[in-house]
Enzyme design. Structure first.
Site, PDB file in Angstrom:
ATOM      1  N   ASN A  11     -24.923  21.187  -9.247  1.00 56.45           N
ATOM      2  CA  ASN A  11     -24.386  19.850  -9.516  1.00 56.45           C
ATOM      3  C   ASN A  11     -25.233  19.249 -10.630  1.00 56.45           C
ATOM      4  O   ASN A  11     -26.352  18.798 -10.393  1.00 56.45           O
ATOM      5  CB  ASN A  11     -24.475  18.989  -8.242  1.00 56.45           C
ATOM      6  CG  ASN A  11     -24.065  17.543  -8.495  1.00 56.45           C
ATOM      7  OD1 ASN A  11     -23.521  17.227  -9.558  1.00 56.45           O
ATOM      8  ND2 ASN A  11     -24.330  16.674  -7.528  1.00 56.45           N
ATOM      9  N   LYS A  13     -24.733  16.609 -12.325  1.00 57.76           N
ATOM     10  CA  LYS A  13     -24.713  15.134 -12.425  1.00 57.76           C
ATOM     11  C   LYS A  13     -24.483  14.751 -13.896  1.00 57.76           C
ATOM     12  O   LYS A  13     -23.757  15.436 -14.596  1.00 57.76           O
ATOM     13  CB  LYS A  13     -25.986  14.546 -11.823  1.00 57.76           C
ATOM     14  CG  LYS A  13     -26.244  15.111 -10.414  1.00 57.76           C
ATOM     15  CD  LYS A  13     -27.327  14.424  -9.657  1.00 57.76           C
ATOM     16  CE  LYS A  13     -27.495  15.127  -8.308  1.00 57.76           C
ATOM     17  NZ  LYS A  13     -28.454  14.489  -7.433  1.00 57.76           N
ATOM     18  N   HIS A  94     -20.102  12.684  -2.545  1.00 60.23           N
ATOM     19  CA  HIS A  94     -21.549  12.761  -2.819  1.00 60.23           C
ATOM     20  C   HIS A  94     -22.177  11.400  -2.553  1.00 60.23           C
ATOM     21  O   HIS A  94     -21.578  10.356  -2.858  1.00 60.23           O
ATOM     22  CB  HIS A  94     -21.789  13.194  -4.270  1.00 60.23           C
ATOM     23  CG  HIS A  94     -23.222  13.559  -4.528  1.00 60.23           C
ATOM     24  ND1 HIS A  94     -24.200  12.604  -4.703  1.00 60.23           N
ATOM     25  CD2 HIS A  94     -23.841  14.756  -4.591  1.00 60.23           C
ATOM     26  CE1 HIS A  94     -25.365  13.215  -4.886  1.00 60.23           C
ATOM     27  NE2 HIS A  94     -25.170  14.523  -4.815  1.00 60.23           N
ATOM     28  N   GLU A  96     -24.323   9.753  -4.069  1.00 55.41           N
ATOM     29  CA  GLU A  96     -24.423   8.877  -5.249  1.00 55.41           C
ATOM     30  C   GLU A  96     -23.097   8.165  -5.507  1.00 55.41           C
ATOM     31  O   GLU A  96     -23.074   7.002  -5.913  1.00 55.41           O
ATOM     32  CB  GLU A  96     -24.893   9.690  -6.467  1.00 55.41           C
ATOM     33  CG  GLU A  96     -26.376  10.026  -6.358  1.00 55.41           C
ATOM     34  CD  GLU A  96     -26.805  11.304  -7.071  1.00 55.41           C
ATOM     35  OE1 GLU A  96     -26.056  11.812  -7.924  1.00 55.41           O
ATOM     36  OE2 GLU A  96     -27.903  11.809  -6.745  1.00 55.41           O
ATOM     37  N   GLU A 166     -26.060  17.007   2.956  1.00 54.99           N
ATOM     38  CA  GLU A 166     -27.072  16.518   2.020  1.00 54.99           C
ATOM     39  C   GLU A 166     -27.727  15.265   2.585  1.00 54.99           C
ATOM     40  O   GLU A 166     -27.203  14.151   2.397  1.00 54.99           O
ATOM     41  CB  GLU A 166     -26.423  16.191   0.673  1.00 54.99           C
ATOM     42  CG  GLU A 166     -25.801  17.375  -0.019  1.00 54.99           C
ATOM     43  CD  GLU A 166     -25.812  17.227  -1.535  1.00 54.99           C
ATOM     44  OE1 GLU A 166     -26.264  18.152  -2.198  1.00 54.99           O
ATOM     45  OE2 GLU A 166     -25.417  16.175  -2.041  1.00 54.99           O
ATOM     46  N   GLY A 172     -33.071  14.646  -4.685  1.00 57.47           N
ATOM     47  CA  GLY A 172     -33.852  14.264  -5.858  1.00 57.47           C
ATOM     48  C   GLY A 172     -35.243  13.737  -5.534  1.00 57.47           C
ATOM     49  O   GLY A 172     -35.930  13.206  -6.404  1.00 57.47           O
ATOM     50  N   SER A 213     -33.125  18.758  -2.809  1.00 51.94           N
ATOM     51  CA  SER A 213     -34.378  19.354  -3.264  1.00 51.94           C
ATOM     52  C   SER A 213     -34.506  20.838  -2.929  1.00 51.94           C
ATOM     53  O   SER A 213     -35.588  21.306  -2.566  1.00 51.94           O
ATOM     54  CB  SER A 213     -35.575  18.561  -2.716  1.00 51.94           C
ATOM     55  OG  SER A 213     -35.528  17.215  -3.192  1.00 51.94           O
TER      56      SER A 213
HETATM   57  P1  PGA Z   1     -31.299  17.694  -5.798  1.00 51.32           P
HETATM   58  O1  PGA Z   1     -29.780  17.148  -5.743  1.00 51.32           O
HETATM   59  O2  PGA Z   1     -31.241  19.187  -5.662  1.00 51.32           O
HETATM   60  O3  PGA Z   1     -31.820  17.236  -7.124  1.00 51.32           O
HETATM   61  O4  PGA Z   1     -32.008  17.056  -4.641  1.00 51.32           O
HETATM   62  C1  PGA Z   1     -28.850  17.664  -4.847  1.00 51.32           C
HETATM   63  C2  PGA Z   1     -27.532  16.960  -4.979  1.00 51.32           C
HETATM   64  O5  PGA Z   1     -27.530  15.746  -5.249  1.00 51.32           O
HETATM   65  O6  PGA Z   1     -26.464  17.565  -4.801  1.00 51.32           O
END
Ligand code: PGA
Length: 256
Positions: A11, A13, A94, A96, A166, A172, A213
């Site tokens: 992903n 982003k 997601h 976000e 998640e 992140g 992460s």
């Molecule tokens: P990350 O993001 O691996 O940077 O924690 C995962 C995601 O948002 O799908």
């Protein structure tokens, strides 16, 4: 013996450019792994969808879609447009999108339906915040997120869906759920789906992947868990060396 194909998705982003897209495709093409055992997906920003090409073992996905087929929705994109651009998967729900763009459970559910009915495959993200985990309400948060989709769908809509667990606190942040924490939740999700008549048929076969992460050094221990069928990778998926190492971590699990 694993029956479910691993699913390792990037992903990106709002990151990446055509140089990264080409470098990532070349890096993945340079790996030798069993494509029937591991499916790899890249979900870049929309403008890179035409740069990436589906090939054996590599699919392309989008990060968002509008729930309606067409119309006066400035700035939005439809399922048909994504199909034309070569997408197979679409991320939906997601955290976000839920937090920063106010996408609630009902909107997530209507997007899931639009994706599935267009013949695309939803990657449905669910997960609790740190506060919710500390309050001990992780399971009820997840079931509410799942129920919203289940109530609007038929079994067939779930056939090719992927669920990404998640935990919001792990995205992140560098704070990964331990393999045991994640396995407990994945097993709970699978058992919960089995109890719901709409998804009972596919609960065993649906892939439930972990996101938050995931890095080359923790991927293998996560993927080795019985109900963890891969990962949705953010930060580490922007680096060809890291992302290919994560794909190879699944390969290591396959061979065990
Ligand atoms: P990350 O993001 O691996 O940077 O924690 C995962 C995601 O948002 O799908």
């Amino acid at each position: 013996m694993r029956t479910r194909q691993y699913f390792i998705a990037a992903n990106w982003k709002m990151h990446g450019d055509s140089l990264l897209a080409t470098a990532m495709q070349d890096a993945i093409a340079g790996l030798s792994y069993d494509h029937s055992a591991i499916e790899t997906v890249i979900c870049p920003p929309f403008t890179l969808l035409n740069v990436l090409h589906e090939r054996d073992g590599l699919a392309v996905g989008a990060q968002n879609v509008h729930q309606n087929a067409s119309g006066a929705y400035t700035g939005e994109i439809s399922t048909a447009m994504l199909k034309t651009a070569g997408c197979r998967y679409v991320i939906v729900g997601h955290s976000e999108r839920r937090e920063l763009f106010a996408e609630d459970d009902a909107l997530v559910a209507s997007k899931f339906v639009a994706i599935a009915q267009a013949g695309l495959r939803p990657i449905l993200c669910v997960g609790e915040t740190l506060e919710q985990r500390e309050q001990g309400v992780t399971e009820s948060v997840l079931t509410a997120q799942l129920d919203a989709v289940i109530s609007m769908t038929a079994s067939a809509d779930w056939l090719h869906a992927v669920i990404a667990y998640e935990p919001v606190w792990a995205i992140g942040t560098g704070m990964t759920a331990t393999p045991e924490q994640a396995q407990t939740v994945h097993q709970f999700i699978r058992q919960y789906l089995a109890k719901q008549s709409v998804t009972a048929d596919i609960a065993d076969s649906v892939r439930i992947v972990y996101g938050g992460s995931v890095k080359p050094d923790n991927a293998q221990s996560l993927f080795a868990q019985a109900d963890i069928d891969g990962g949705l990778i953010g930060g580490a998926s922007l680096h060809p060396q890291d992302f290919t190492a994560i794909i190879c971590a699944a390969d290591g699990c396959v061979k065990e």
